[in-house]
Design a protein around this motif. Structure first.
Motif, mmCIF file in Angstrom:
data_model
loop_
_atom_site.group_PDB
_atom_site.id
_atom_site.type_symbol
_atom_site.label_atom_id
_atom_site.label_comp_id
_atom_site.label_asym_id
_atom_site.label_seq_id
_atom_site.Cartn_x
_atom_site.Cartn_y
_atom_site.Cartn_z
ATOM 1 N N ILE A 31 0.522 -1.718 -0.170
ATOM 2 C CA ILE A 31 0.282 -0.325 0.098
ATOM 3 C C ILE A 31 0.806 0.852 0.193
ATOM 4 N N PRO A 32 1.166 2.338 -0.270
ATOM 5 C CA PRO A 32 1.609 3.024 -1.174
ATOM 6 C C PRO A 32 1.460 4.426 0.010
ATOM 7 N N GLY A 33 2.823 5.462 0.066
ATOM 8 C CA GLY A 33 2.278 6.058 1.503
ATOM 9 C C GLY A 33 3.052 6.243 1.647
ATOM 10 N N THR A 34 3.092 8.178 2.497
ATOM 11 C CA THR A 34 4.643 8.463 3.151
ATOM 12 C C THR A 34 4.319 9.065 4.596
ATOM 13 N N TYR A 35 4.629 9.108 4.943
ATOM 14 C CA TYR A 35 4.681 9.770 6.826
ATOM 15 C C TYR A 35 4.267 11.197 6.707
ATOM 16 N N ASP A 36 4.570 11.828 5.885
ATOM 17 C CA ASP A 36 4.203 13.355 5.423
ATOM 18 C C ASP A 36 2.712 12.876 5.532
ATOM 19 N N GLY A 37 1.892 12.329 3.659
ATOM 20 C CA GLY A 37 0.863 12.426 3.542
ATOM 21 C C GLY A 37 -0.415 12.162 4.576
ATOM 22 N N ILE A 38 0.006 11.300 5.681
ATOM 23 C CA ILE A 38 -0.904 10.387 6.513
ATOM 24 C C ILE A 38 -0.752 11.721 7.769
ATOM 25 N N HIS A 39 0.384 12.091 8.111
ATOM 26 C CA HIS A 39 0.123 12.611 9.257
ATOM 27 C C HIS A 39 -0.512 14.407 8.807
ATOM 28 N N ARG A 40 -0.569 14.605 7.926
ATOM 29 C CA ARG A 40 -1.351 16.112 6.817
ATOM 30 C C ARG A 40 -2.363 15.236 6.851
ATOM 31 N N ASN A 41 -2.833 14.778 6.838
ATOM 32 C CA ASN A 41 -4.285 14.244 6.230
ATOM 33 C C ASN A 41 -5.125 14.201 7.860
ATOM 34 N N VAL A 42 -3.766 13.253 8.588
ATOM 35 C CA VAL A 42 -4.724 12.939 9.689
ATOM 36 C C VAL A 42 -5.056 14.176 10.720
ATOM 37 N N MET A 43 -3.920 15.344 10.417
ATOM 38 C CA MET A 43 -4.336 17.032 11.196
ATOM 39 C C MET A 43 -5.388 17.393 10.906
ATOM 40 N N ARG A 44 -5.660 17.383 9.596
ATOM 41 C CA ARG A 44 -6.707 17.745 9.177
ATOM 42 C C ARG A 44 -8.310 17.326 9.545
ATOM 43 N N GLU A 45 -8.023 15.478 9.297
ATOM 44 C CA GLU A 45 -9.231 15.198 9.304
ATOM 45 C C GLU A 45 -9.776 15.084 11.164
#
Length: 234
Positions: free
Chosen positions: A148-162
């Motif tokens: 499953i693709p994804g990076t730390y920054d991509g996950i962290h950015r979306n978590v903080m928004r959601e």
């Protein structure tokens, strides 16, 4: 913005980790008639070591021994010919004449022969911090194992928004909530999406931080190519 629920103590996904393997080699001896040791000597029991030694393993020739038999017994790579080449200075120019008491090298330094027990060291277990950083890192490891693709920054950015990093966050006011499927957890996943994209090996609980991240990233990969490509509500 989704409503922020009360924060409860996060749970850690119980994932199993760790792997180990042991291999051995052997070689068949050639049936070449070689003369045995020329005088009698009392047989000595084979020594057993509990771990590989730095020095090359050796064997003391006994009456009746042949290079073929010794090479076969100790699984010498290359058979009696290699055994002879490794011990030419001790045996002499005639491989058919070996004497009791000769000490032959029967393997390379650091290798274990048939008389050596192999020591096995268990693989280390990865531990993760019980916080947002640890949840993301554990989720990334699970995602890596499942392609499953994804990076730390991509996950962290979306978590903080959601959810602002609150694993117990729940949205009780939008259209999903009105339909009876409120968005839940770090990445605000509704139950049908969680069920469809839950990854085996993680806890089946949309509020579990690691399970929520992995399922959301699995969904994002299917719809957007990667969670990294998500810059707004999805």
């Amino acid at each position: 913005m989704p409503a922020r629920g009360k924060h409860r103590r996060p749970r850690t996904s119980p994932l199993a980790r760790g792997v180990l393997a042991v291999a051995g080699t052997g070689a068949a001896a050639l049936a070449l008639p070689l003369m045995g040791a020329t005088s009698a000597s009392a047989a000595q029991p084979a020594q057993v070591r509990t771990a590989p030694q730095a020095a090359a393993p050796t064997y003391t020739v006994l009456a009746g021994d042949t290079l073929t038999g010794i090479a076969d017994e100790h699984a010498v790579d290359g058979g009696w010919r290699q055994l002879y080449e490794d011990n030419r200075a001790v045996v002499g120019d005639d491989p058919q004449l070996i004497r009791p008491g000769l000490e032959l090298t029967v393997g390379a330094a650091g290798e274990s022969g048939t008389d050596t027990a192999t020591a096995v060291t268990p693989a280390s277990v990865t531990t993760y911090a019980d916080n947002l950083d640890g949840w993301i890192r554990e989720a990334l490891d699970v995602m890596g194992q499942n392609g499953i693709p994804g990076t730390y920054d991509g996950i962290h950015r979306n978590v903080m928004r959601e959810s602002s990093g609150n694993p117990q966050a729940i949205n009780n006011w939008d259209s999903n909530a009105a339909a009876g499927t409120p968005s839940k957890g770090l990445l605000q996943v509704i139950d049908p999406t969680f069920a469809a994209y839950h990854v085996s090996g993680t806890v089946y609980d949309p509020y579990d931080p690691v399970s929520n991240i992995v399922a959301a990233c699995n969904y994002a990969a299917a719809r957007y190519g990667s969670i990294d490509n998500v810059f707004g509500p999805y």
